[in-house]
Design a protein around this motif. Structure first.
Motif, short mmCIF file in Angstrom:
data_model
loop_
_atom_site.label_atom_id
_atom_site.label_comp_id
_atom_site.label_asym_id
_atom_site.label_seq_id
_atom_site.Cartn_x
_atom_site.Cartn_y
_atom_site.Cartn_z
N GLY A 52 0.87 -1.30 0.02
CA GLY A 52 -0.05 -0.16 -0.14
C GLY A 52 1.00 1.28 0.01
N CYS A 53 1.99 1.35 1.02
CA CYS A 53 2.93 2.50 0.78
C CYS A 53 3.40 2.60 -0.67
CB CYS A 53 3.84 2.44 1.93
SG CYS A 53 3.18 2.26 3.63
N MET A 75 2.32 1.68 -3.32
CA MET A 75 1.31 1.98 -4.45
C MET A 75 1.25 3.62 -3.93
SD MET A 75 0.67 -0.22 -6.58
CE MET A 75 -1.23 0.28 -6.94
N LEU A 76 0.93 4.03 -2.96
CA LEU A 76 0.66 5.55 -2.51
C LEU A 76 1.67 6.37 -3.13
CD1 LEU A 76 -1.35 7.49 -1.11
CD2 LEU A 76 0.11 6.92 0.81
N GLY A 77 2.80 5.99 -3.02
CA GLY A 77 4.11 6.78 -3.22
C GLY A 77 4.14 6.77 -4.95
N TYR A 85 0.33 11.00 -10.26
CA TYR A 85 -0.51 12.22 -10.35
C TYR A 85 0.36 13.26 -10.81
CZ TYR A 85 -3.46 15.87 -8.72
OH TYR A 85 -4.50 17.00 -8.81
N GLY A 88 1.67 6.27 -6.75
CA GLY A 88 0.37 7.14 -7.32
C GLY A 88 0.61 8.65 -7.10
N ILE A 89 1.27 9.17 -5.95
CA ILE A 89 1.46 10.44 -6.05
C ILE A 89 2.42 11.03 -7.10
CG2 ILE A 89 2.95 12.30 -4.51
CD1 ILE A 89 1.66 10.55 -2.09
#
Length: 72
Positions: free
Chosen positions: A16-17, A19-21, A27, A23-24
């Motif tokens: 999750g971390c 993917m979040l990184g 973006y 993802g940012i």
């Protein structure tokens, strides 16, 4: 409520971390590509390729690490 064992939970949190990184950064990718492209279109292209490859390399390295830890 489904409870996970600590190993599975830690793997899910790590994924999750990651993917979040990514993802940012994804973006922000259009702005980053345009900013880099102002200096060099080639550098912007290389940055994009490194980002995409990096996504897969990070998960490949994580899987390899997990495999090594499970064999011990």
């Amino acid at each position: 409520v489904m409870l996970m064992d600590p190993k599975t939970r830690n793997a899910a949190i790590a994924a999750g971390c990651i993917m979040l990184g990514f993802g940012i950064v994804a973006y922000l990718m259009p702005s980053l590509m345009l900013a880099i492209g102002d200096k060099s279109p080639l550098a912007a292209g290389i940055f994009g390729v490194i980002f995409v490859l990096g996504f897969f390399v990070v998960f490949w390295l994580r899987a390899r690490s997990q495999r090594r830890n499970n064999n011990q």
